[in-house]
Scaffold this active site. Structure first.
Site, short mmCIF file in Angstrom:
data_model
loop_
_atom_site.label_atom_id
_atom_site.label_comp_id
_atom_site.label_asym_id
_atom_site.label_seq_id
_atom_site.Cartn_x
_atom_site.Cartn_y
_atom_site.Cartn_z
NE ARG A 402 -3.77 0.05 2.39
CZ ARG A 402 -3.89 -0.80 3.40
NH1 ARG A 402 -3.10 -0.69 4.44
NH2 ARG A 402 -4.77 -1.78 3.36
CG HIS A 432 4.40 -8.50 4.87
ND1 HIS A 432 4.77 -8.64 6.19
CD2 HIS A 432 4.35 -7.16 4.64
CE1 HIS A 432 4.95 -7.45 6.73
NE2 HIS A 432 4.70 -6.53 5.82
#
Length: 695
Positions: A402, A432
């Site tokens: 993001r 991640h």
């Protein structure tokens, strides 16, 4: 009889409690003024992102009715009401903190001037600065003449102007001026000796409104700063037949048109102008947030340091004693694991290892995950050089990181141009995990080297994010890292991820592994063996793991928690046989590492991870936890956690009521500021290692 469960704290309210801890630093008179301004900027930036993401999500969920209430265990509209009540209180607190800081700055001969407070020399400077730098960068919009109101940009601030004429009282107009983000927000003015005067860009524009509008018959001008925060979420329709790049680019364009989640305005704004803007921008009452004269306080993170004469020198990162050049890092890793602790240690060894791999003729391939790269990433440059040297380089770029989506799109193009194999994440799952794997031919055998980190491979954020990175050649660990990369290259083969033996991985085994570890501590405690749990996280939200911690506390297991941000666990309950010790540390560095220690009957098991205990990390991301096998590194990590648990300067107690009370300290007790203590810990170890080498 079954015990009643203690319940949980609403995650968004807990997050706002964390941001209140950030503001506490801005209010703390013991914190240097320059840093207090930065903390105001961090608070503001955090709140902006909160409205872009969490508030936007809650407003979406409110449309789902009962389904949303079931998922959140409370009506999203009620949560929003609580959020807005807290926001208004925190805004008042913020204004008071800023007023105190302004007063302190003035005591230090640093003045933030408005356009009405300038002397003649400064007035001329502002006119010249406007003509030389600003005039061509702004275009006023006469909004009453525009049938379709322009979409106000997120992250930008606007001067909403009322224009009038003394000759013709009926002649009044409204105008909007976007402040150019390319120009510095703070401009240092010519000042008297020993004085430092600063003016904001919008006040430079205010001072020159006559230049913009007097030719049209106006001689009365007043401007108020406004800003809009927009929904930053966008939906991905990702499957094997979807063009991810096209989808992402479409989403990024759509983000600019996201619904307004907040409209912040100067509370002194003319009411008629405010009503006009609300109507033209199609805003709702719940969007409106009154504020002060200044908005976008995030820019205060870049307040000019040149005006401060007494800034304390920053502590320089230490070079790990095993990583002093010239050395061959892979030869060091053949003998032992090395752990770097950022920002106390220099980030350079990671770059040095990749550079070494890029020019080593026996290195065959490099694989790495990239979530948030630095703008001028030396990591990426090392990968490019490796590809130019004929190495097979694979970079897993997470395009859904993001607010870094556009940057990662640019890196994808640059890497692919040089022959790097770029993997753009996997369907419906963010990557991640922070992993790197280097394969090298040594004689007739293949040898693997790599590193696993709790934080991003980003040399800029490594200067102020507290993280741990394990550099290793351990065969069992790297065999699992290889399995993770195989899965990322062929996500249809979930069996490769299931085959991991040493690393707990999300979305498959991480939650269950930690549940099993806590269960073992409960069993050990009941058997009167050594037991205890130390957990360090950014966020503790996952309900099954929270319930397991509660079960351990009810059994009497000693539990220590260091949670920087969200903590949904009720840390106080009559059913707990052993009280849960839970603290949050907010200080100069951002506490970002995730560390887990289980006493394990006197033979502690220690893990590091990139994953918080949240549903998204455990079920919807590829994450990794790594066991620490080296005894000295394991002990060092435990020692560091103990230093943080002893913190009595910057630690707040995480209680059920979100009061953010500081850990109490007796007058006779030594002040323990853990970030300073940890720096000294590594400094002393480096000195001792140097002395040992000299012998």
């Amino acid at each position: 009889m079954t015990r009643k469960k203690p319940g949980t704290i609403i995650r968004d309210i807990s997050w706002m409690s964390f941001n209140a801890r950030v503001m506490q630093e801005a209010k703390d008179p013991s914190v240097p003024l320059f840093d207090r301004l930065k903390f105001l900027g961090i608070f503001s930036n955090n709140l902006d992102e909160f409205f872009r993401v969490r508030v936007a999500s809650l407003r979406r969920m409110s449309l789902l009715g009962k389904a949303a209430k079931a998922a959140l265990e409370e009506n999203p509209d009620k949560i929003m009401d609580k959020i807005m009540a807290v926001v208004l209180e925190q805004n008042k607190d913020f204004d008071k903190a800023f007023a105190v800081i302004i007063s302190e700055l003035e005591k230090n001969n640093i003045h933030l001037k408005t356009e009405k407070q300038l002397n003649k020399e400064q007035q001329q400077f502002v006119r010249d600065y406007y003509n030389d730098h600003v005039r061509t960068q702004i275009i006023p919009l006469m909004i009453e003449s525009i049938p379709q109101m322009p979409l106000l940009k997120d992250k930008s601030i606007y001067l909403a102007c009322m224009l009038g004429s003394t000759q013709n009282p009926m002649m009044h107009r409204y105008s909007l001026i976007e402040m150019p983000s390319e120009l510095p927000r703070f401009v240092v003015l010519p000042s008297k000796k020993e004085e430092k005067d600063i003016i904001l860009l919008e006040d430079i524009v205010r001072a020159n409104l006559h230049q913009l509008f007097s030719a049209f018959g106006f001689d009365q001008f007043v401007g108020y700063i406004i800003k809009v925060t927009r929904d930053a979420e966008f939906d991905f329709d990702i499957d094997e037949n979807t063009d991810l790049i096209t989808n992402l680019e479409k989403g990024l364009k759509g983000r600019k048109k996201g619904k307004a989640t907040r409209f912040v305005y100067d509370k002194s704004i003319d009411k008629i102008l405010l009503e006009y803007l609300v109507k033209r921008l199609n805003l709702k009452k719940e969007n409106l947030v009154p504020g002060g004269r200044i908005h976008n306080f995030k820019d205060f993170m870049n307040f000019p340091s040149s005006v401060f004469s007494n800034l304390a020198p920053k502590r320089e990162p230490l070079l790990h004693p095993e990583m002093v050049q010239p050395i061959r890092i892979m030869e060091v890793l053949n003998k032992k694991d090395v752990m770097l602790h950022f920002p106390y240690h220099s980030f350079d060894p990671l770059i040095d290892l990749l550079r070494e791999a890029a020019i080593d003729p026996n290195v065959e391939s490099i694989k790495i995950t990239c979530y948030r790269l630095a703008k001028k990433s030396q990591i990426a440059n090392a990968l490019l050089n490796a590809a130019r040297n004929g190495k097979k380089v694979t970079a897993v770029l997470e395009l859904r990181a993001r607010f870094d989506e556009e940057a990662n799109l640019k890196w994808r193009e640059k890497l692919e141009e040089e022959g790097v194999n770029v993997i753009l994440g996997i369907p419906n799952m963010k990557v991640h995990a922070k992993l790197c794997l280097i394969r090298k031919k040594e004689f007739s055998k293949t040898k693997q080297y790599g590193f696993i980190s709790t934080g991003n491979f980003n040399e800029i954020t490594a200067n102020f994010y507290g993280d741990h990175c394990l550099m290793t050649s351990n065969r069992t660990i790297l065999a699992d890292v290889n399995r993770v990369f195989t899965y990322l290259e062929q996500p249809q083969k979930l069996s490769t991820l299931k085959a991991c033996k040493t690393l707990p991985v999300s979305p498959l085994t991480m939650r269950s592994t930690f549940i099993d570890m806590i269960d073992k501590e409960i069993k050990n405690h009941k058997a009167k063996k050594k037991s205890g749990i130390m957990i360090k996280l950014n966020s503790l939200v996952d309900k099954p793991l929270i319930e397991k911690i509660e079960e351990a506390a009810q059994a009497g297991v000693k539990i220590d928690l260091i949670i920087r941000g969200i903590c949904c666990l009720h840390t106080e309950d009559k059913s707990y046989k052993a009280p849960i010790n839970a603290i949050s540390i907010v200080d100069e560095y951002l506490e970002h590492a995730r560390v887990f220690v289980f006493e394990n009957a006197g033979d502690p098991k220690v893990y590091i991870s990139s994953a918080d205990w949240m549903v998204r990390n455990l079920d919807h991301r590829v994450e990794v936890a790594c066991p620490i096998l080296d005894k000295q590194i394991k002990q060092d990590l435990i020692n560091v956690l103990h230093l943080q648990l002893a913190e009595n300067d910057k630690a707040r107690i995480l209680d059920n009521h979100q009061r953010n009370e500081y850990v109490p300290r007796k007058e006779s007790e030594k002040v323990i500021r853990s970030q300073y203590e940890i720096y000294n810990y590594w400094k002393q170890k480096a000195i001792a290692a140097g002395q040992q080498k000299e012998k």
